[in-house]
Motif scaffolding. Structure first.
Motif, PDB file in Angstrom:
ATOM      1  N   LEU A  97       0.817  -1.212   0.000  1.00 49.82           N
ATOM      2  CA  LEU A  97       0.000   0.000   0.000  1.00 49.82           C
ATOM      3  C   LEU A  97       0.851   1.262   0.000  1.00 49.82           C
ATOM      4  N   VAL A  98       1.958   1.267   0.749  1.00 49.65           N
ATOM      5  CA  VAL A  98       2.799   2.468   0.845  1.00 49.65           C
ATOM      6  C   VAL A  98       4.165   2.270   0.182  1.00 49.65           C
ATOM      7  N   SER A  99       4.280   1.195  -0.607  1.00 48.62           N
ATOM      8  CA  SER A  99       5.538   0.917  -1.342  1.00 48.62           C
ATOM      9  C   SER A  99       6.737   0.893  -0.408  1.00 48.62           C
ATOM     10  N   ALA A 100       6.587   0.246   0.736  1.00 49.34           N
ATOM     11  CA  ALA A 100       7.669   0.190   1.726  1.00 49.34           C
ATOM     12  C   ALA A 100       8.638  -0.942   1.405  1.00 49.34           C
ATOM     13  N   ARG A 146      10.562   4.049   1.807  1.00 49.90           N
ATOM     14  CA  ARG A 146       9.582   4.060   0.720  1.00 49.90           C
ATOM     15  C   ARG A 146      10.287   3.987  -0.629  1.00 49.90           C
ATOM     16  N   GLY A 147       9.913   3.001  -1.443  1.00 47.58           N
ATOM     17  CA  GLY A 147      10.449   2.880  -2.789  1.00 47.58           C
ATOM     18  C   GLY A 147      11.890   2.421  -2.823  1.00 47.58           C
ATOM     19  N   PRO A 148      12.410   2.166  -4.029  1.00 48.42           N
ATOM     20  CA  PRO A 148      13.788   1.654  -4.170  1.00 48.42           C
ATOM     21  C   PRO A 148      14.855   2.642  -3.718  1.00 48.42           C
ATOM     22  N   GLU A 149      14.527   3.933  -3.676  1.00 48.09           N
ATOM     23  CA  GLU A 149      15.500   4.950  -3.271  1.00 48.09           C
ATOM     24  C   GLU A 149      15.375   5.322  -1.795  1.00 48.09           C
ATOM     25  N   SER A 150      14.583   4.568  -1.039  1.00 48.22           N
ATOM     26  CA  SER A 150      14.396   4.820   0.407  1.00 48.22           C
ATOM     27  C   SER A 150      13.933   6.245   0.678  1.00 48.22           C
ATOM     28  N   GLU A 151      12.944   6.687  -0.095  1.00 52.57           N
ATOM     29  CA  GLU A 151      12.426   8.043   0.065  1.00 52.57           C
ATOM     30  C   GLU A 151      11.641   8.172   1.373  1.00 52.57           C
ATOM     31  N   ALA A 152      11.413   9.425   1.769  1.00 50.84           N
ATOM     32  CA  ALA A 152      10.593   9.672   2.960  1.00 50.84           C
ATOM     33  C   ALA A 152       9.130   9.413   2.635  1.00 50.84           C
ATOM     34  N   PHE A 153       8.377   8.966   3.623  1.00 54.72           N
ATOM     35  CA  PHE A 153       6.948   8.729   3.445  1.00 54.72           C
ATOM     36  C   PHE A 153       6.212  10.065   3.411  1.00 54.72           C
ATOM     37  N   ASP A 180       2.464  12.579   3.233  1.00 53.11           N
ATOM     38  CA  ASP A 180       1.179  12.730   3.936  1.00 53.11           C
ATOM     39  C   ASP A 180       0.167  11.702   3.446  1.00 53.11           C
ATOM     40  N   ASP A 181       0.152  11.475   2.124  1.00 52.15           N
ATOM     41  CA  ASP A 181      -0.784  10.501   1.560  1.00 52.15           C
ATOM     42  C   ASP A 181      -0.490   9.098   2.073  1.00 52.15           C
ATOM     43  N   ASP A 182       0.797   8.757   2.154  1.00 48.18           N
ATOM     44  CA  ASP A 182       1.172   7.445   2.688  1.00 48.18           C
ATOM     45  C   ASP A 182       0.662   7.279   4.114  1.00 48.18           C
ATOM     46  N   GLU A 183       0.860   8.329   4.913  1.00 53.55           N
ATOM     47  CA  GLU A 183       0.417   8.260   6.311  1.00 53.55           C
ATOM     48  C   GLU A 183      -1.097   8.100   6.397  1.00 53.55           C
ATOM     49  N   GLN A 184      -1.820   8.861   5.588  1.00 56.64           N
ATOM     50  CA  GLN A 184      -3.279   8.787   5.620  1.00 56.64           C
ATOM     51  C   GLN A 184      -3.763   7.394   5.211  1.00 56.64           C
ATOM     52  N   MET A 185      -3.185   6.841   4.146  1.00 58.51           N
ATOM     53  CA  MET A 185      -3.600   5.521   3.674  1.00 58.51           C
ATOM     54  C   MET A 185      -3.287   4.439   4.706  1.00 58.51           C
TER      55      MET A 185
END
Length: 571
Positions: A215-218, A309-316, A318-323
């Motif tokens: 869901l959050v591409s973790a 988050r994602g292959p580049e280890s991006e920060a999560f 607001d949308d990710d948190e809400q979902m």
């Protein structure tokens, strides 16, 4: 001018227009507009001023031809005053031989390169002025009418290209947003289906961890459930080692804070923010994290911890948190119901076992013991009939054997459900249990029992708690006899302030409490104490073992009714 004839000039502008209108990235479109404008008009510098929503000043100012060092030395970018403001107030082409001579000119700031010739045209999108295209310092003279015409055409191409790119980006963003919503609905649906099917807790957790991660591409996701004052790692997915059973103190961990505050937290720097290194529970070198509590009917049952988050280890986001928060609400419901079903099944199993023991105790007492007693009388009578000496000896041996069996059966009956537990209370039943171990196994047992006496019927513990405490002491002593090689045991059971505390300590050889395959006895103790709403701890080393439990004295809700129903079914 790049082209030397009208035909070449027109073809050049058409080529520029095609290139612009096929590009769907707004940033690339703007860069190409600036480069095409400089190339077409032979200007040294070009700029795009983008208006704010009120169309009162410039919100952005993009340049081409000015190097980074010069741009830094200029300082604050223009907001649309002076000659630039003329185009804002009067959105029509403006061509000047010397910009400094215009009545509205304020001059240039320190560090600004010298500029004289000037050409500005508005960029109009759907009848509304979006911004202005500025050109300065034409090579070999001033800007011509042909340059102005070319700039106007470029501005029109730019308007079309910018609008196309914005529409594409909006539709792409909407598509991605819709995909996220659909993904979230599918994940929630799967969890809801799991609730309806009442599948085992471990299957529910497996489903939650996989759907939540997608869901959050973790890169990794871990589920921790509350157990007393600790969080216990139950399931994980992704780039993570399987370290189920690892415990984190709620009071000394960021995950515990999220649980207690019931508020999600995004962590941009895991190393400095998390109070406990995630590698301790299996996550490999995480950079960012999203921690979300799982709350069911106001009770926090656990934490979803997503990492990178994602292959580049991006920060999560607001949308990710809400979902994930929305998903965690469904997940918490599934976990709570699965735990409830699991507890009900365990309770029913233990209760059925207790009822079955009582039934067998009655049958053994009413039938087997009476039968053996009759056999003894028969053999005794035969002895009195004057049989030969050999027969007499056989009968005597049979009597001894039968008497021994009678005692064994009495011991079995007592182990299944000691009469003293029902009739005289927990303290007397434990004393009888300790006496049997002293006699049969030669243990030196020190006892410290502080419990309501048989006369205080109203103060007695619930039957479920009495049974749990008795079985706990019974199993602990059985383990001592079988495994510990102990000489001395101390048994302490006390009730005070609504809690029952049980301690069984021996001086035996100890065992490895971290063994991943504990025996059924230890599992049974954990299940009984957990079902009773208590906590159990076992510590052991080469000097001995301590089994310690704390249980609420009030017992299970609804136990009496459940016991009565089960007993009626078994009778």
């Amino acid at each position: 001018m790049v082209a030397s004839s009208d035909g070449e000039w027109i073809r050049h502008l058409l080529d520029v227009g095609r290139a612009l209108t096929t590009e769907l990235d707004t940033g690339v479109v703007l860069d190409r507009v600036l480069e095409a404008a400089r190339e077409t008009t032979c200007a040294r510098y070009a700029a795009l001023g983008i208006l704010n929503d009120e169309q009162t000043e410039l919100e952005q100012f993009l340049t081409s031809g000015i190097d980074k060092a010069t741009r830094r030395s200029i300082g604050e970018l223009p907001r649309g005053r002076g000659v630039l403001g003329e185009l804002i107030e009067h959105p029509q082409p403006l061509r000047l031989g010397d910009v400094g001579q215009h009545a509205s000119s304020y001059g240039f700031p320190a560090g600004h390169p010298p500029m004289s010739s000037f050409l500005g045209v508005p960029v109009v999108i759907r009848g509304r002025v979006w911004g202005n295209l500025y050109l300065t310092e034409k090579a070999h003279g001033e800007f011509t009418e042909a340059d102005e015409e070319a700039a106007v055409i470029l501005a029109q191409w730019a308007a079309i290209a910018i609008e196309n790119a914005r529409l594409y980006e909006t539709s792409e963003s909407s598509r991605q947003e819709l995909e996220k919503v659909v993904l979230g609905l599918e994940a929630t649906r799967d969890v809801a289906v799991a609730i309806g099917e009442e599948i085992a807790l471990e299957h529910v957790l497996e489903l939650i961890v996989k759907r939540g991660r997608a869901l959050v591409s973790a890169q990794s996701l871990v589920i921790m459930l509350r157990d007393g004052e600790e969080l216990v790692v139950h399931t994980s997915a992704g780039h993570v080692q399987d370290l189920r059973g690892v415990r984190l103190p709620i009071s000394a961990s960021t995950s515990g804070q999220v649980l207690e505050r019931r508020r999600a937290e995004r962590v941009s720097d895991v190393t400095s923010r998390l109070r406990i290194d995630p590698r301790e529970f299996g996550v490999e070198d995480p950079q960012t994290a999203l921690l979300v509590p799982m709350v069911y009917r106001g009770k926090a049952v656990g934490v979803l911890a997503a990492f990178d988050r994602g292959p580049e280890s991006e920060a999560f986001t607001d949308d990710d948190e809400q979902m994930l928060r929305t998903f965690a609400a469904s997940a918490a419901t599934a976990v709570a119901l699965a735990q409830s079903v699991q507890a009900d099944r365990l309770r029913s199993s233990l209760l059925a076992a207790e009822v079955e023991r009582r039934r067998w105790a009655r049958e053994l007492h009413d039938e087997t013991l009476q039968g053996l007693g009759g056999l003894r009388l028969l053999l005794s009578s035969a002895l009195r009939r004057g049989d030969p000496e050999r027969g007499k000896q056989a009968m005597e041996e049979a009597i001894v054997h039968i008497e021994r069996e009678i005692e064994n059966l009495r011991a079995i009956i007592s182990e299944l459900r000691p009469a003293a537990l029902d009739e005289l209370g927990l303290g007397t039943a434990i004393e009888a249990l300790l006496d049997r171990h002293r006699d049969q196994n030669g243990l030196e047992i020190e006892e410290a029992l502080t419990l309501p006496g048989p006369a205080a019927a109203s103060a007695r513990l619930g039957s479920d708690i009495e049974s749990t405490v008795y079985r706990l002491v019974q199993e602990a002593l059985t383990n001592v006899v079988k495994h510990s090689k102990a000489d001395h045991v101390r048994v302490a059971v006390s009730e005070a302030k609504g809690e029952v505390v049980v301690e069984v300590m021996d001086d035996g050889v100890g065992f490895d409490t971290h063994d991943s395959t504990p025996g059924f006895g230890l599992l049974g103790m954990h299940e009984r104490v957990g079902l009773g709403g208590g906590t159990l701890s076992i510590s052991s080393d080469e000097h001995g073992t301590l089994v310690s439990a704390c249980l609420p004295a009030h017992g299970w809700a609804g136990d009496s009714a459940a016991t009565s129903t089960a007993e009626q079914a078994a009778s």
